[in-house]
Design an enzyme around this catalytic site. Sequence first.
Site, PDB file in Angstrom:
ATOM      1  N   CYS A 105       3.572 -14.969  17.703  1.00 46.51           N
ATOM      2  CA  CYS A 105       3.798 -14.148  18.732  1.00 46.51           C
ATOM      3  C   CYS A 105       5.061 -13.069  18.491  1.00 46.51           C
ATOM      4  O   CYS A 105       5.006 -12.125  19.308  1.00 46.51           O
ATOM      5  CB  CYS A 105       3.087 -14.415  19.992  1.00 46.51           C
ATOM      6  SG  CYS A 105       1.572 -14.987  20.072  1.00 46.51           S
ATOM      7  N   HIS A 150       5.615  -9.879  25.834  1.00 41.65           N
ATOM      8  CA  HIS A 150       4.314 -10.306  25.154  1.00 41.65           C
ATOM      9  C   HIS A 150       3.161 -10.741  25.767  1.00 41.65           C
ATOM     10  O   HIS A 150       3.464 -11.137  27.014  1.00 41.65           O
ATOM     11  CB  HIS A 150       4.623 -11.633  24.298  1.00 41.65           C
ATOM     12  CG  HIS A 150       3.703 -12.455  23.664  1.00 41.65           C
ATOM     13  ND1 HIS A 150       2.740 -11.623  22.566  1.00 41.65           N
ATOM     14  CD2 HIS A 150       3.382 -13.530  23.535  1.00 41.65           C
ATOM     15  CE1 HIS A 150       1.877 -12.277  22.245  1.00 41.65           C
ATOM     16  NE2 HIS A 150       2.032 -13.464  22.992  1.00 41.65           N
ATOM     17  N   ASN A 166      -4.495 -11.705  24.302  1.00 36.01           N
ATOM     18  CA  ASN A 166      -3.464 -11.871  23.317  1.00 36.01           C
ATOM     19  C   ASN A 166      -3.569 -11.515  21.872  1.00 36.01           C
ATOM     20  O   ASN A 166      -4.440 -12.283  21.176  1.00 36.01           O
ATOM     21  CB  ASN A 166      -2.741 -13.480  23.353  1.00 36.01           C
ATOM     22  CG  ASN A 166      -1.837 -13.543  22.754  1.00 36.01           C
ATOM     23  OD1 ASN A 166      -1.141 -12.768  21.842  1.00 36.01           O
ATOM     24  ND2 ASN A 166      -1.107 -14.728  23.012  1.00 36.01           N
TER      25      ASN A 166
END
Length: 344
Positions: A114, A254, A284
Amino acid sequence: MIRAAITSVGHFLPEERLTNFDLEKLVDTSDEWIRARTGIIERRILKDPKKPTSYMATRAARQALEKRGMDPSEIDLIIVGTVTPDMLFPATACLVQDQLGAENCWGFDVSAACSGFLFSLSTAARFIECGKHKAILVIGADKMSVIMDYTDRNSCIIFGDGAGAVLVEPEENGTGIIDSIERCDGSNWDALRMLGGGSLHPASHETIDKRMHYLFQEGRTVFKVAIEGMAAVSAAVMERNGLTGDDIRFLVPHQANQRIIDATARRMGITPDKVMINISRYGNTTAGTLPLCLYDWESELRRGDNLILSSFGGGFTWGATYLKWAYDGVRTPEMADMPQSAPG
Ligand SMILES: CC(C)(COP(=O)(O)OP(=O)(O)OC[C@H]1O[C@@H](n2cnc3c(N)ncnc32)[C@H](O)[C@@H]1OP(=O)(O)O)[C@@H](O)C(=O)NCCC(=O)NCCS
């Protein structure tokens, strides 16, 4: 002083939506639980098996180039942050280069889960600051649905597919990337990983039988370390640049879990109206989250705005970047259906 500035943003999101109600039919979960524990309502899924990560990455990159009026031949370097490359090699960056027809560049992938986009952006910044390159494409792209175990409720509710791309160019007017902190720590490597298909566990009947080609996460461990890591580097980069929450126009975090985002913002003294959140609509998207946020909020950004980009991902990898936005965003007709602010 030459700084690396983002000068355009592009994106790609698949049309198909996977809602919490769809997931209720696959695993023992509920819309209520997912919303309350993660903030997610739906994700985008690219179902077509003939359209891999490079497909999404190329479309996002092309849009960024077109918005800037730049020809692909002017690109010096392509960096793709991804954990779902089309294949182990060649790098997805090479496939994007070919699909764009960017004939004068080199490129490579960054594997940082990520944090893939943030680490790619930091890498690009160094090549701009030293004067070597004039135009770099930084792409965050992941087709997470291909490594999701849709029988595992701990992970499949979180992730979605998507890609974002930014163009990075030199600026000497005070805008651009001012500072960044990057970190990794492999001691918790097994809390978030995909074991199968690498040199430790090459693809075999056994790796398939044991479902090792799917992402696995220990949600609680990741949650705890993510809150600590993201908040610590974000606060540190603000402190060493003499910034308080009032100086920040937007936090670009994020998008892993709404609760992680809220805790990070609180620690930084940033009010909710100044936090980019689109996790409810996309889930996500791993390396895609930060550029997708920038794309959604671009029209609200003004030259000189202070932004903090911050990420946390498998590895563990994490970081925070302080930049001054380089241009005034414009609201185009195709953005008409996009909320003005905080679409989360
Ligand atoms: C995965 C995550 C949403 C789980 O939320 P949580 O609040 O930590 O939940 P827990 O794992 O503590 O589980 C609490 C309970 O909910 C249950 N549960 C887990 N997933 C569930 C689901 N999808 N639906 C319903 N119940 C669920 C658990 O089994 C547990 O039940 P129990 O108390 O009977 O044992 C959360 O840990 C998280 O977001 N972690 C970080 C993940 C992440 O960011 N990953 C990407 C990193 S970049």
